[in-house]
Motif scaffolding. Sequence first.
Motif: not given
Length: 475
Positions: A244, A252, A341, A347, A357, A359
């Motif tokens: 991430q 993502t 999401r 995000r 970032r 969600t």
Amino acid sequence: MEMVADLGASRLYRAPGESSHQQPQRWFNAADITVAHQSSLLKQLNQQRRQELFCDCNVLVEGQLFRAHRNILFASSGYFRMLLSQGPDDLADSIDATFDVFSPETFTVILDFIYSGQLDLSSHNVIEVMSAASYLQMNNVINYCKNFIKSSLDISVKDEDSDRCLSLSETCSFTSGAGEETSEQQQQGPSSVSPPPALWTRDNSRSQSSFMGKDLDLESPASALKTNPSSPADDLNAETEDMQDPQDPLYTLPGSERRRGKGGTKRRASNSSRSNQPEDLDIEEARTQKAEKAEELYATLPPMLGVIGHLNKDSNPIMRFKCPFCTHTVKRKADLKRHLRCHTGERPYPCQACNKRFTRLEHLRSHFETIHQARKLVCRKCKCQVTEDTGHVVCEGTRRYRMCTACVQEVDCDDIPMDSLDGANEEPALLLGVDGEEEGDSKRSWMVTDDDDLAEDSGADLIIQQVDDSDEELQ
DNA sequence: CTGGGGATGGGGCCC
DNA sequence: GGGGCCCCATCCCCA
């Protein structure tokens, strides 16, 4: 064969060997030929399936093995299209797909439809068939089910509870995804499938169990690409690949999205606070692409998202919304959007302090308060309770935390940049915003400043602006 | 190696 | 429908 007339779409052909002088002439309508050919072909394929001839695709449904032809499944289902187009095609003996979200009986109905054009719907199985069709991304079947339910609810259409069998010939044309344009097929006796009991609640519970569990092969077509159930090691690998880290342009991207267990955030603790400036454009581009893809994804969602859940105590059906990518269902459309999401990788809430970032706005807020604001009134070292007055705010890169006076004196204070007590009680500017969104009044306190460098998060270079905003403005 | 705690993500549900 | 809160699961870090 010689074409002897072209009547627009309908061309007339003379049978081979027949001259125009022979009487009587036998004329063939091209449309009839096509239909007859398709009918014959499909019948042949169905026979082959029943005799397990040339079947190169194994589907396991609740332990029951179904054999079919890849190309047929590919052409009929968006799910299989995605699955088979990316999966290995040289493993004829392996299981290509495993389903536990619907019963073998339901899959039989769907498979019979694929191979015959006959959809054996009944009031007992329509919900699960529709749910399975939604999962398999077969919009035509979904439409049939909708029509079936609609007509069942229409009291003017008196059909009692008699089972009905919808065939391609009696219903609408298909304009949905590729492979579902099966066109008119031959009429064939309805397959005798004993309808399973209405299993929505079962499906729903499965939804939860599978979603909470680890059977990744059920989660989404993408994750279903795994031939075998994922092992923890697989998950670990997936985790590793699914960083991430906002510095990773692909972190993502929808295409690389892979479902993981709850909360499985791979953290490169310090990495996220490092910025590779030359890559910023790529990141932004990837981010934009991701947002666009998410929008595109939302726009192209299968039309059938709302499904009828179990009956409430008043015997009224409870509508639930089913995720098109997994078996999860929710009560509210907004919750579904939120849930999506995790599939799209979208995000929309970036932390301007460290570029990470999120969600959800609340997650961003929580992150910011915890990591960058030292909101916790606990000494990081000795864990004792501190107050806003006694807890010295220590800055470490973009991180801020509190330490009690004793601990501060204990460590080498000179090495630790430390806010004054006064400063600790003040609010650093929350350099937060939502990509592509205007900041509403409710977010005014989460100001976006012009100083984009703050997002660079170069550790000690972080500028903590101190403003007069009170904490309450955050709430 | 292991357990505890922190950080994060996701679902349910209320306002 | 969005925002927000609560709860819980999972992962990672660290002692």
